[in-house]
Enzyme design. Structure first.
Site, short mmCIF file in Angstrom:
data_model
loop_
_atom_site.label_atom_id
_atom_site.label_comp_id
_atom_site.label_asym_id
_atom_site.label_seq_id
_atom_site.Cartn_x
_atom_site.Cartn_y
_atom_site.Cartn_z
N PHE A 14 0.86 -1.19 0.00
CA PHE A 14 0.00 0.00 0.00
C PHE A 14 0.90 1.24 0.00
CE2 PHE A 14 -4.61 0.37 1.73
CZ PHE A 14 -4.90 1.40 0.86
N HIS A 15 1.69 1.40 -1.08
CA HIS A 15 2.64 2.51 -1.17
C HIS A 15 1.95 3.78 -1.70
CE1 HIS A 15 3.19 2.17 -5.60
NE2 HIS A 15 2.88 0.90 -5.37
N MET A 16 2.71 4.76 -2.11
CA MET A 16 2.17 6.09 -2.45
C MET A 16 1.08 6.06 -3.53
SD MET A 16 2.17 9.32 -1.86
CE MET A 16 3.64 10.10 -1.27
N ALA A 19 -2.13 4.31 -2.35
CA ALA A 19 -2.71 5.12 -1.27
C ALA A 19 -3.41 6.34 -1.85
CB ALA A 19 -1.62 5.54 -0.27
#
Length: 88
Positions: A14-16, A19
């Site tokens: 659930f990285h940038m 997200a």
């Protein structure tokens, strides 16, 4: 309130980018959304809170939605998470 448990499938977690996609979609709803992970509860409409949670591939999270359009919100969250945020 409605909730559902998910396992994060996309390889980068659930990285940038995911997200950002998640927050952009969740802010279209009036309901509140929280993500429970590793004993913490984070605001699902806050990109900074999601990033700070460090949710990796294989992590099990629970998404909780509460409000007037909670089921539609949870359905959209399910679509995004189960689809790997369009990455994998």
């Amino acid at each position: 309130m409605v909730s559902k448990e998910f396992t994060i499938k996309n390889s980068m977690g659930f990285h940038m980018r995911p997200a950002n996609v998640f927050v952009s979609e969740m802010t279209k709803f009036v309901s509140e959304v929280n993500i429970k992970f590793d004993g913490k509860t984070v605001n699902g409409k806050s990109i900074m809170n999601i990033m700070a949670a460090c949710i990796k591939c294989g992590s099990v999270i629970t998404v909780e939605c509460s409000g007037a359009d909670e089921q539609a919100m949870l359905d959209k969250a399910s679509e995004l998470i189960e689809g790997g945020f369009g990455e994998d």
